[in-house]
Structures are given as structure tokens and as C-alpha cells.
Design an enzyme around this catalytic site. Structure first.
Site, short mmCIF file in Angstrom:
data_model
loop_
_atom_site.label_atom_id
_atom_site.label_comp_id
_atom_site.label_asym_id
_atom_site.label_seq_id
_atom_site.Cartn_x
_atom_site.Cartn_y
_atom_site.Cartn_z
N SER A 42 -9.76 -14.88 -2.54
CA SER A 42 -9.15 -14.04 -1.51
C SER A 42 -9.45 -12.59 -1.89
O SER A 42 -8.57 -11.82 -2.26
CB SER A 42 -7.64 -14.30 -1.40
OG SER A 42 -6.96 -13.86 -2.53
N HIS A 146 -6.69 -20.59 -1.74
CA HIS A 146 -6.86 -21.30 -3.01
C HIS A 146 -6.76 -22.81 -2.88
O HIS A 146 -6.94 -23.54 -3.85
CB HIS A 146 -5.83 -20.81 -4.03
CG HIS A 146 -6.02 -19.38 -4.41
ND1 HIS A 146 -5.07 -18.64 -5.06
CD2 HIS A 146 -7.07 -18.53 -4.22
CE1 HIS A 146 -5.52 -17.39 -5.26
NE2 HIS A 146 -6.73 -17.32 -4.74
N GLN A 154 0.00 -17.77 0.04
CA GLN A 154 -1.00 -18.17 -0.97
C GLN A 154 -0.38 -18.58 -2.31
O GLN A 154 -0.85 -19.52 -2.94
CB GLN A 154 -1.99 -17.03 -1.18
CG GLN A 154 -3.17 -17.41 -2.07
CD GLN A 154 -4.33 -16.45 -1.91
OE1 GLN A 154 -5.04 -16.50 -0.94
NE2 GLN A 154 -4.50 -15.57 -2.87
N GLU A 155 0.66 -17.85 -2.74
CA GLU A 155 1.21 -18.15 -4.06
C GLU A 155 2.73 -18.02 -4.05
O GLU A 155 3.27 -16.99 -3.63
CB GLU A 155 0.65 -17.16 -5.12
CG GLU A 155 -0.85 -17.21 -5.26
CD GLU A 155 -1.41 -16.06 -6.12
OE1 GLU A 155 -0.64 -15.45 -6.89
OE2 GLU A 155 -2.61 -15.78 -5.99
N GLU A 196 -5.74 -22.32 -8.93
CA GLU A 196 -5.08 -21.71 -10.09
C GLU A 196 -4.13 -22.68 -10.80
O GLU A 196 -3.32 -22.26 -11.62
CB GLU A 196 -4.31 -20.46 -9.65
CG GLU A 196 -5.23 -19.37 -9.12
CD GLU A 196 -4.49 -18.11 -8.70
OE1 GLU A 196 -3.24 -18.11 -8.72
OE2 GLU A 196 -5.17 -17.14 -8.33
N ASP A 232 2.73 -14.14 -3.45
CA ASP A 232 1.54 -13.41 -2.99
C ASP A 232 1.24 -13.93 -1.60
O ASP A 232 0.82 -15.09 -1.44
CB ASP A 232 0.35 -13.62 -3.92
CG ASP A 232 -0.89 -12.87 -3.44
OD1 ASP A 232 -0.80 -12.15 -2.42
OD2 ASP A 232 -1.96 -13.00 -4.08
N GLU A 273 3.64 -9.60 -3.13
CA GLU A 273 2.29 -9.02 -3.23
C GLU A 273 1.58 -9.17 -1.88
O GLU A 273 1.68 -10.21 -1.23
CB GLU A 273 1.53 -9.78 -4.33
CG GLU A 273 0.07 -9.35 -4.51
CD GLU A 273 -0.61 -10.24 -5.55
OE1 GLU A 273 0.04 -10.67 -6.53
OE2 GLU A 273 -1.81 -10.52 -5.36
N ASP A 300 -2.45 -5.60 -3.91
CA ASP A 300 -3.63 -6.20 -4.55
C ASP A 300 -4.85 -5.81 -3.71
O ASP A 300 -5.55 -4.84 -4.04
CB ASP A 300 -3.44 -7.72 -4.62
CG ASP A 300 -4.70 -8.47 -5.05
OD1 ASP A 300 -5.66 -7.84 -5.51
OD2 ASP A 300 -4.74 -9.71 -4.93
N LYS A 325 -6.88 -5.96 -11.51
CA LYS A 325 -7.91 -6.96 -11.82
C LYS A 325 -9.16 -6.19 -12.22
O LYS A 325 -9.79 -5.56 -11.36
CB LYS A 325 -8.21 -7.79 -10.57
CG LYS A 325 -7.05 -8.67 -10.07
CD LYS A 325 -7.37 -9.16 -8.65
CE LYS A 325 -6.47 -10.30 -8.22
NZ LYS A 325 -6.64 -10.60 -6.77
N SER A 352 -3.81 -8.96 -13.81
CA SER A 352 -3.98 -10.25 -13.14
C SER A 352 -5.30 -10.95 -13.41
O SER A 352 -6.35 -10.32 -13.53
CB SER A 352 -3.85 -10.03 -11.63
OG SER A 352 -4.15 -11.21 -10.91
N HIS A 353 -5.22 -12.26 -13.45
CA HIS A 353 -6.38 -13.16 -13.42
C HIS A 353 -6.98 -13.17 -12.02
O HIS A 353 -6.46 -12.54 -11.10
CB HIS A 353 -5.95 -14.58 -13.82
CG HIS A 353 -5.01 -15.24 -12.85
ND1 HIS A 353 -4.66 -16.57 -12.91
CD2 HIS A 353 -4.32 -14.76 -11.76
CE1 HIS A 353 -3.84 -16.88 -11.94
NE2 HIS A 353 -3.61 -15.80 -11.22
N ARG A 354 -8.06 -13.94 -11.86
CA ARG A 354 -8.60 -14.26 -10.54
C ARG A 354 -8.47 -15.78 -10.33
O ARG A 354 -8.21 -16.52 -11.26
CB ARG A 354 -10.09 -13.88 -10.42
CG ARG A 354 -10.44 -12.43 -10.62
CD ARG A 354 -9.67 -11.46 -9.76
NE ARG A 354 -9.71 -11.68 -8.33
CZ ARG A 354 -10.30 -10.89 -7.43
NH1 ARG A 354 -10.94 -9.81 -7.85
NH2 ARG A 354 -10.24 -11.13 -6.14
N SER A 355 -8.68 -16.20 -9.10
CA SER A 355 -8.57 -17.65 -8.87
C SER A 355 -9.69 -18.41 -9.58
O SER A 355 -9.49 -19.54 -10.03
CB SER A 355 -8.56 -17.95 -7.37
OG SER A 355 -9.59 -17.27 -6.70
N LYS A 376 0.00 -11.63 -14.26
CA LYS A 376 -0.06 -12.80 -13.36
C LYS A 376 -1.26 -13.62 -13.79
O LYS A 376 -2.40 -13.18 -13.61
CB LYS A 376 -0.19 -12.33 -11.91
CG LYS A 376 -0.09 -13.48 -10.91
CD LYS A 376 -0.12 -13.02 -9.48
CE LYS A 376 -1.52 -12.87 -8.97
NZ LYS A 376 -1.62 -12.92 -7.48
C1 LIG Z 1 -5.46 -13.94 -7.93
C2 LIG Z 1 -5.66 -13.83 -6.62
O1 LIG Z 1 -6.60 -14.54 -5.99
P1 LIG Z 1 -8.15 -14.20 -5.92
O2 LIG Z 1 -8.63 -14.13 -7.32
O3 LIG Z 1 -8.72 -15.36 -5.15
O4 LIG Z 1 -8.27 -12.89 -5.21
C3 LIG Z 1 -4.84 -12.94 -5.79
O5 LIG Z 1 -5.08 -12.82 -4.59
O6 LIG Z 1 -3.94 -12.28 -6.30
MG LIG Z 2 -3.33 -11.30 -4.42
#
Ligand SMILES: C=C(OP(=O)(O)O)C(=O)O
Ligand SMILES: [Mg+2]
Length: 398
Positions: A42, A146, A154-155, A196, A232, A273, A300, A325, A352-355, A376
Site C-alpha cells: 500500500s 495485504h 488494512q490493519e 504481515e 491503519d 494511521e 504514513d 519507513k 515502521s516495517h513494510r508489508s 510498528k
Molecule cells: C506497513 C504498511 O504497509 P505497506 O508496507 O504495504 O505500505 C503500511 O501501510 O503502514
Molecule cells: Mg500505513
């Protein structure tokens, strides 16, 4: 300080089974660092550009390696990151790829830490870091981009804000994830997992709220500290230019603001988010005005770890938190700058991580190095626990 001797690249697998860029950096004094780029699904419209991996690696070999090898010092991260910018020459890293750039930027930092014989967080943050740890936001149910045929939001995140230690917070999130799995099973909702590691059941958002609310309450009681819920909404993915479409629900911008504000109150949300579209600073500001005193409104896709967009958000009161990120912007220095600008202006940074992820645990060190209040990085799954377990180790040794 030691000069960079060699920079190497190879394609490796990420957690989705896609190719991603791994970089290795060695220094003249024998220091070594290895790092890999994550990848979003995303993605925000204003993120730095991720090139196809083979293209990114070819460009990096041609343009990045010669600018660093024998020239840059591993410990001078800002100079290295400026060299990456110069090697690319565009605003969005579209020539060498933000995937190549971020892998090198992180690998250089690790090589420098190796030379120093210090943990990465200490090289990045200094001798006095390592006392504060971020609250981990753990993805327990999700859909959006995801997972197919799952929740529209999404989350759904567990936010163990009352945890007395990062270790207990990490274990609590895993327990919430497990409890959600049990509750889904009790309801006969077979669920696979999304990218994730969150459960991805074919249920609507209202049902997901019921389940996550019950799971967080049960685990909070068991662990004896407060666990709240975060979201999120990844709303840019749900905005068609006119309306927000979440499942069967269609909402105008004003209705979306009302909807999220009501959710904050109904579920005592700790965190929301991307509740609105990535271009709508104004609606973000309206929501922040309404609920920003009791929840984090986090950008984000809105900010994409970019200090110019963040400064605009600060000026307009668009949020009170930023997702960070490193691959959205392409270098560690710029991710640092975003966190510093945020904290100077009372914005909470959420590293933050990514998916799409790898075993790379740089973000755990980045969060500790910057005293970021949140991270996150999922709740379960090897590429997620790589970061969570690293936090536990840092806390143990710090
Ligand atoms: C971690 C996320 O997803 P993506 O890495 O797919 O952007 C997000 O949107 O916060
Ligand atoms: Mg996000």
C-alpha cells in the site's frame, strides 16, 4: 574512521517471495555490514521509487559503488547518504532505486557500527541511547492491500501502552494475535494470514472490532497492563476521488471524519494511521482537531517520511504523529531528519516495517537510537519477530 572498501549487491527473497535488494559493505579496516530493502504494497503516491530489483542492482553497481568505494568513510553517514543522493541525481531516487539506496545506507551504518564494536543503535544514537524503548504496535487482523477477501481496514493493531517493558509488550501482542485466532475459530471463521502475519478472515470491519476488542481486553487482564487498539485505515487506497469505499460502506470526506472520530471514542483507540486520503491535509487537520488530544493521528502515505510534507503537516495541524519507513525516502539520514523534525514539533514517531520484509532488523535499532515512542513491526512471523526479538536483545544488553 575507516574508508569503505567494497559495496556488493545481490537479489534475495523477501517475505512475499519477491526479489529484493541486499547490499554488503566492507571497510578497509575489516568492518562489515549487510542490509536488505523492504517493500510496500500500500505504497504512498509520494514515496521514493522502488525500481525492479535487477534494474536497481545494475544501476547501483554502476552509479553507487564507484562513489563510495575508496572514497567515503563508513562512519560519516550523512556524507555517505549525500553521495547516494548525488549518485542518483533525482528527488525520488528513480535512477538508482530507493531499494538500492536504502539497502546501502543501512549496510554502511552497520559496517560503521562493526568497526566501532558498538551496537548499531549506539552508533546511530550515541552513548546515552538504549534506555527507552518503543511501544510495539502489533498487527493482529488485517486486509486492505495485504490480503484478499478480508477486512476493508488494512490493519487492526494491538497497542500495549501500559506494558512495563518492551519484552512484555512483545509477548502481549503475540498473545493478542493468538487470542484473536481462537475467537475466530470459535466463530467458525477460518482465517489465513495476510502479508504481515495478521489474521485475514473474511469478515467485515465491525466484526473485526468486536473480536479485537475482546482479545485485547482478555490479554490485558491476563498480563495486568493496558492494551489499547490502533488502526491503519490506509485510506488513500480506499478513496476513489469522491468517496471512501470501505466494504459496502460509502462515505463522503465529512462522513469519514465523523466515522473515524466515532471509532476513536467507541473503542478508545490509541492510534489511527492514514484515516484519510494522502492529499487531504485539511481533512486530516479537522480530524486531529477533534480527536488529537486523545489519540495519535498518524500520517504514513500523507508524509512518506519526507520532511517537506511533514513540515506542511506541522504548519497545517494535520496530524500529531508520523510513520517512518526508511525506504519511503531512501536514506537513514533523511529518516533521522524526519524523526527529529517530528519530535521537535511534538509529533510521535512510529518507526515502521513494510508489508514485504526480510530478516533485516535495522528498524529496531533506528527506533532505539532515536528514542522513537512507537515501532510498528507486526506481531508474529519470522521477518517480524526478527525486529521484535532484536528489541528484546537490545533491552537485555543495554
Ligand atoms: C506497513 C504498511 O504497509 P505497506 O508496507 O504495504 O505500505 C503500511 O501501510 O503502514
Ligand atoms: Mg500505513
Amino acid at each position: 574512521m575507516t574508508r569503505i572498501e567494497a559495496v556488493r549487491f545481490r537479489p534475495i527473497l523477501d517475505s512475499r517471495g519477491n526479489k529484493t535488494v541486499e547490499a554488503e559493505v566492507s571497510t578497509e579496516s575489516g568492518g562489515f555490514g549487510r542490509a536488505a530493502a523492504p517493500s510496500g504494497a500500500s505504497t504512498g503516491e509520494y514515496e521514493a521509487i522502488e525500481l525492479p530489483v535487477d534494474e536497481a542492482i545494475a544501476a547501483a553497481r554502476e552509479r553507487i559503488a564507484p562513489r563510495l568505494e575508496g572514497r567515503e568513510f563508513a562512519g560519516d553517514q550523512r556524507s555517505v547518504d549525500s553521495a547516494l543522493r548525488a549518485a542518483d541525481g533525482t528527488e525520488d531516487f528513480s535512477e538508482v532505486g530507493a531499494n538500492s539506496a536504502v539497502a546501502v545506507s543501512m549496510a554502511v551504518a552497520k559496517a560503521a557500527a562493526d568497526v566501532l564494536g558498538a551496537p548499531l543503535y549506539q552508533h546511530l544514537g550515541g552513548a546515552f541511547r538504549g534506555r527507552n524503548f518503543p511501544v510495539p504496535l502489533g498487527n493482529v487482523v488485517g486486509g486492505g492491500e495485504h490480503a484478499a477477501d478480508a477486512t476493508a481496514i488494512q490493519e487492526f493493531l494491538a497497542a500495549p501502552v501500559g506494558a512495563p517493558s518492551v519484552r512484555q509488550a512483545v509477548f502481549a501482542n503475540a498473545a493478542v494475535h493468538e487470542r484473536v485466532g481462537d475467537l475466530l475459530e470459535e466463530r467458525g471463521e477460518a482465517a489465513a494470514k495476510g502479508d504481515e502475519g495478521a489474521w485475514a478472515p473474511s469478515i467485515d470491519d465491525a466484526t473485526a472490532f468486536e473480536i479485537v476488542d475482546e482479545a485485547t481486553s482478555d490479554v490485558a487482564e491476563e498480563f495486568g497492563f493496558e492494551i489499547r487498539i490502533g488502526l491503519d485505515l490506509a485510506a488513500a487506497e480506499r478513496y476513489d476521488g469522491d468517496e471512501y469505499v470501505f466494504g459496502d460502506e460509502h462515505r463522503s470526506t465529512a462522513e469519514q471524519v465523523d466515522y473515524v472520530a466515532d471509532l476513536v471514542d467507541e473503542y478508545d483507540l490509541a492510534y489511527v494511521e492514514d484515516p484519510l486520503d494522502e492529499d487531504d491535509f485539511e481533512a486530516f487537520a479537522e480530524l486531529t482537531e477533534r480527536v488529537g488530544d486523545r489519540t495519535l493521528v498518524c500520517g504514513d502515505d500523507l508524509f512518506v517520511t519526507n520532511t517537506e510534507r511533514l513540515q506542511r503537516g506541522i504548519d497545517e495541524g494535520a496530524a500529531n504523529s508520523i510513520l517512518v519507513k526508511p525506504n519511503q525516502i531512501g536514506t537513514l539520514s533523511e529518516a533521522f531528519d524526519a524523526i527529529e523534525l517530528a519530535s521537535r514539533n511534538g509529533y510521535d514517531a512510529v518507526v515502521s516495517h513494510r508489508s514485504g520484509e526480510t530478516e533485516d532488523a535495522t528498524i529496531a535499532h533506528l527506533a532505539v537510537a532515536t528514542d522513537a515512542p512507537f515501532i510498528k513491526t507486526g506481531a508474529v512471523g519470522g521477518e517480524r519477530t526478527a525486529k521484535l526479538n532484536e528489541l528484546i536483545r537490545i533491552a537485555d544488553e543495554a
